[in-house]
Design an enzyme around this catalytic site. Structure first.
Site, mmCIF file in Angstrom:
data_model
loop_
_atom_site.group_PDB
_atom_site.id
_atom_site.type_symbol
_atom_site.label_atom_id
_atom_site.label_comp_id
_atom_site.label_asym_id
_atom_site.label_seq_id
_atom_site.Cartn_x
_atom_site.Cartn_y
_atom_site.Cartn_z
ATOM 1 N N LEU A 146 0.833 -1.198 0.000
ATOM 2 C CA LEU A 146 0.000 0.000 0.000
ATOM 3 C C LEU A 146 0.875 1.260 0.000
ATOM 4 C CD1 LEU A 146 -2.808 1.396 0.364
ATOM 5 C CD2 LEU A 146 -2.544 1.096 2.817
ATOM 6 N N GLU B 216 3.500 4.211 -0.358
ATOM 7 C CA GLU B 216 4.320 4.745 -1.453
ATOM 8 C C GLU B 216 5.155 5.901 -0.929
ATOM 9 O OE1 GLU B 216 1.851 5.730 -4.761
ATOM 10 O OE2 GLU B 216 0.925 3.745 -4.825
ATOM 11 N N PRO B 217 6.156 6.320 -1.701
ATOM 12 C CA PRO B 217 7.005 7.407 -1.217
ATOM 13 C C PRO B 217 6.200 8.633 -0.784
ATOM 14 C CG PRO B 217 7.950 6.441 -3.187
ATOM 15 C CD PRO B 217 6.639 5.769 -2.977
ATOM 16 N N GLY C 40 2.028 7.849 2.850
ATOM 17 C CA GLY C 40 2.263 7.041 4.035
ATOM 18 C C GLY C 40 0.970 6.919 4.810
ATOM 19 N N SER D 7 6.922 -5.078 3.629
ATOM 20 C CA SER D 7 7.391 -6.269 4.352
ATOM 21 C C SER D 7 7.213 -7.476 3.458
ATOM 22 C CB SER D 7 6.607 -6.457 5.650
ATOM 23 O OG SER D 7 6.943 -5.458 6.575
ATOM 24 N N GLU E 143 1.395 0.065 10.304
ATOM 25 C CA GLU E 143 -0.029 -0.302 10.312
ATOM 26 C C GLU E 143 -0.902 0.789 10.918
ATOM 27 O OE1 GLU E 143 0.277 -5.105 10.577
ATOM 28 O OE2 GLU E 143 -1.651 -4.104 10.668
ATOM 29 N N ASP F 131 -0.140 8.174 16.101
ATOM 30 C CA ASP F 131 -0.642 9.552 16.030
ATOM 31 C C ASP F 131 -1.908 9.616 15.185
ATOM 32 O OD1 ASP F 131 2.136 10.922 17.005
ATOM 33 O OD2 ASP F 131 2.453 9.207 15.673
#
Lengths: 624, 253
Positions: free
Chosen positions: A188, A190-191, A194, A223, A434, A438
């Site tokens: 999911l 990407e640079p 997040g 992962s 995951e 925050d």
């Protein structure tokens, strides 16, 4: 007083923001028609305390979903699982080598650890969430890095196929990921996307004949990204609104095989912890995905992603409760043997306090994890808030417990040989991945507020046609009257053991105060509450403390009712935990509303703005 | 060779620190972790290996004891045994059950099941008797190969390497025979989770000792079970002279 309600109605923009914040959109649609529908009833205890109401079914009594046979089976699995970690796996070596050796992985596959929840028919163990959680505890106590390898595989990697897969997708992929040693990954992040997962840039374009999607883009920090042959990938797809004909980008989930071609990955990332697990960038270049590999509905990918994450979150609590047990055991062993100033460490009050606090927070974490897993197994759909809370709580609790263990062991704790420094490094990521804690705090506060808001709206509508809705109005009026004259709308005493009456009263008062605080915040800020992150964070912390109180009250009551040998100890744990949680909760609620704190938040913002503007600390050095 | 009977005993787990119960009639077993006797695990492993090498057609795991004994039979089934027999003996009768009873039961089952080999652990880690295999061979009037370090199939029967004081001894035996497994015979596999699942579906038969015509009535009484004496605390003496005088005081020299 119902005037304020107008302000509460979440605008579309609010909803959009909510979705972005959420990392876990609840079952709300952006369909404006919903405004006139009855708000969805939600069995979640936490959602309901936001509107000052008690939904006790998911928390009291403590759930007990496993049949005798299932309990027996679970017990019989524990020994071989522990034995694997004792005799085959070597966590320190995995960390040192930044990988798990072939032989260990093979044995892990044979053990069945990669397909714990896959139905038997597809080659898995067919266990439910609670049984999975019990095994996760063992993993957590032994090797978190290895835990990520098996977790990224089954908790998120192919979970989507279990949850949303068609019969054909299940038949094709589940046997591979269960017994054929094919690794899965969840792609999911990407640079540039997040926490804000809705903003991903990977794009899949449908081919002219409509038989394929062509996927392009890249993902980072995946992962198992370097070893997975099957991935759940999320990408933007262009969707046409059937009503308006308007074209819009929406996220769609895909099952992508490395064998499709065009799938490559970067080198394994060098990380602070969980080194045993593989983390890599994954690139997609003109990957031809057959149309039947769309996972879930086209355009529903965001929901798919969020539900996969929601569904797996409870496992982190279970895992980390095991990690904490391990850390506590290490500290206890040291306390019982180490002598300083002529006394064993265990005889010092200061050390005793540490051991006690570590045990309290472990008890609360474990109580949350298995309450949630059992509610899920009982078929509940309303566990997202609780799961988010347990993830926040567990990851922070484990960090605290591991840190204190190291502190108790002193210099010994700092040495690699002891094995705690590895656990500490491994644990750090749990507050980040995951859904960062925050973001999850905001999710908890805002989802709850949104739910409360929708009920206030319903009440407002009821007043437009009082004759037809008298029942509802009376119910609400009496509830409000009860709480405003201070007799306390909430009474938990019927649910708890007699020894806990006073503790339950404190918790009940917190629940009442919480509902009132939410209401006054809605009055004060209306929909702008979404921008008050200082307030939202305190509200979330108060919610977390309330949940922790309720789960411990519930679990220790169960211990008393079942006459467990540990009942007395569990009562002590609960009382001591709740004593602190109660105080903290009240303080946080006060800080969410008090004028003094509002100024304090402004001061904080000012300080931060100055530092940010300056590119760092902006003070004059004392010595020039 | 077709059938192997393996004995599996449920014992207090080797890692548990045993405590004498307050009544001093035995050790505390309530709420204590139990598992298969480690030497029996080795016996099961050897039998399963023989089956995998097609030297045996069927492996039957037998446990004698209360209903919880079925747990260790399940473990044996998960390791690869084909079916299980639970001989139920419970209460006082079980507390006082002796190798002589066990060997009679095993001998009876060996005949009933037409076993060609009986493989047992050399001893159980709870009572450390080290008698059952020998007695079973005697009851059956079969040859015995005890403390096995290596078991090889030959045309005539078996070649067995035994662990003896200070070395190894090689013997040849015909089948049927009774064998007992020593520590170095093999490294037992552990039951994988999928195999534990499959084991649930394997047949497990329950019989009573009396069904087998074996009298398990206790002939002995336990008078008292005691902890070993606690070691007295030592003292550090400043020098050799002090040590010598202390020893003299104590009448040691």
């Amino acid at each position: 007083m119902f005037k304020v309600i107008e302000k509460v109605a979440p605008s579309n923009k609010t909803k959009y923001l909510l979705r972005l914040y959420a990392t876990a959109a609840p079952k709300t649609s952006s369909n404006p028609k919903r405004e006139v529908k009855k708000p969805q009833e939600n069995a979640s205890f936490m959602a309901n305390i936001f509107r000052g109401s008690l939904a006790s079914t998911q928390v009291f009594p403590y759930p007990d979903v496993l049949t005798e046979e299932e309990k027996e089976l679970t017990a019989s699995l524990i020994d071989p699982f522990e034995r694997f970690f004792r005799e085959v796996n070597n966590a320190a070596r995995n960390d040192e080598n930044s990988q798990i050796d072939e032989e260990t992985l093979n044995q892990l596959w044979e053990l069945g650890a990669f397909s714990i929840q896959v139905p038997n028919d597809f080659g898995g163990l067919g266990l439910n969430n609670t049984q999975y959680g019990r095994l996760c505890q063992i993993v957590g106590a032994n090797d978190l890095g290895l835990g990520i390898t098996i977790g990224a595989h089954q908790s998120i990697g192919f979970k989507g196929i279990l949850l949303y897969g068609t019969p054909e997708q299940k038949a094709k992929y589940l046997p591979q990921v269960s017994t054929e040693k094919v690794y899965a990954a969840f792609a999911l992040t990407e640079p540039s996307a997040g926490s804000d997962a809705g903003s991903i840039k990977c794009r899949a374009v449908k081919s002219a004949d409509g038989k394929h999607y062509i996927l392009n883009g890249s993902k980072i920090w995946i992962s198992n990204g370097g070893i997975a042959d099957i991935m759940t990938v999320f990408a933007q797809t262009e969707m046409t609104d059937p009503n308006t004909g308007e074209k819009k980008d929406k996220v769609t989930a895909f099952i992508v095989e490395r064998g499709f071609g065009g799938v490559t990955n970067g080198a394994p990332e060098k990380k602070m912890g969980i080194k045993a697990s593989n983390t890599a960038e994954v690139y997609f270049e003109d990957v031809k995905i057959p149309i039947e590999n769309v996972l879930g509905q086209e355009g529903e990918g965001f929901k798919v992603a969020m539900n996969i994450l929601n569904n797996g979150r409870f496992g982190m609590g279970a895992t980390l409760s095991g990690t904490m047990k391990h850390c506590i055991a290490k500290a206890v062993e040291h306390c019982n043997n180490r002598t300083q100033f002529g006394k064993k460490l265990k005889d010092y009050k200061g050390i005793q306090e540490k051991i006690a606090q570590m045990s309290l927070i472990q008890y609360a974490t474990e109580s949350m994890a298995f309450q949630i897993s059992q509610n899920m197994d009982a078929g509940s759909q309303d566990y997202h808030l609780e799961a988010a809370i347990s993830k926040i709580f567990a990851s922070e609790a484990a960090w605290y417990v591991c840190d204190e263990s190291i502190q108790i062991l002193g210099g010994m704790g700092f040495m690699r040989e002891t094995g705690l420094e590895r656990v500490m490094r491994d644990l750090r990521i749990f507050r980040i991945f995951e859904g960062t804690n925050d973001i999850l705090r905001l999710f908890v506060a805002l989802t709850g507020i949104q739910y409360a808001g929708s009920h206030l709206k319903e009440l407002q509508r009821a007043f437009k046609n009082p004759a037809a809705n008298l029942g509802l109005i009376f119910k609400e009026a009496s509830r409000r009257a009860a709480s405003s004259v201070g007799i306390g709308g909430t009474d938990l005493s019927p649910f708890v053991a007699p020894q806990l009456t006073a503790t339950a009263k404190d918790a009940a008062e917190c629940i009442d105060m919480f509902g009132q605080t939410v209401e006054s915040l809605l009055v004060k800020y209306g929909k702008n509450i979404i921008n008050e992150q200082n307030v939202l964070n305190r509200l979330a912390d108060a919610a977390i403390d309330i949940y922790s109180m309720v789960v411990t009250l519930s679990r220790s009551t169960r211990a008393v009712n079942e006459k467990l040998e540990t009942a007395e100890h569990e009562l002590e744990l609960t009382k001591a935990w709740c004593y602190q949680a109660n105080e903290r909760c009240r303080t946080n609620l006060k800080h969410a509303t008090s004028g003094g704190h509002v100024n304090f938040y402004k001061d904080l913002s000012k300080v931060a703005e100055t530092v940010l503007e300056n590119g760092g600390v902006k003070t004059t050095n004392i010595v020039g | 060779m077709s059938r192997i009977l393996v004995g599996v005993k449920r014992v207090v787990d080797y890692a548990v620190k045993v405590r004498v119960n307050p009544e001093k009639t035995g050790v505390v077993t309530q709420g204590v972790k139990h598992s298969m006797n480690p030497f029996d695990e080795i016996a099961v492993e050897e039998a399963v290996k023989m089956k995998e090498k097609k030297l045996a057609s069927e492996v039957i795991a037998v446990s004698i004891g209360p209903s919880q004994s079925q747990e260790v039979i399940r473990t044996a089934l998960a390791m690869g045994a084909d079916r299980g027999i639970h001989v139920e003996v419970s209460g006082k009768e079980y507390d006082l059950l002796q190798p002589i009873h066990v060997s009679k039961i095993l001998a009876k089952l060996a005949l009933e099941e037409k076993a060609d080999l009986v493989i047992l652990g050399k001893q159980a880690i709870d009572d450390d008797c080290n008698q059952t295999a020998q007695m079973t061979a005697a009851v059956l009037d079969w040859p015995q190969g005890t403390f096995c370090n290596k078991i090889e199939k030959t045309d005539a029967g078996l070649t067995i390497t035994r662990e003896i004081d200070g070395g190894l001894e090689t013997i040849k035996t015909k089948v049927p025979a009774v064998l007992s497994a020593d520590l170095r015979l093999n490294t037992p596999r552990y039951a994988t989770l999928p195999n534990i699942m499959k084991a649930k579906k394997k047949p497990l038969k329950k019989v009573g000792a009396s069904d087998l015509g074996v009298d398990t009535n206790p002939r002995i009484d336990i008078i008292s079970v005691e902890d070993p004496p606690v070691r007295q605390a030592g003292a550090i003496v400043p020098d050799v002279d002090a040590l010598v005088s202390k020893l003299k005081e104590g009448g040691h020299c």
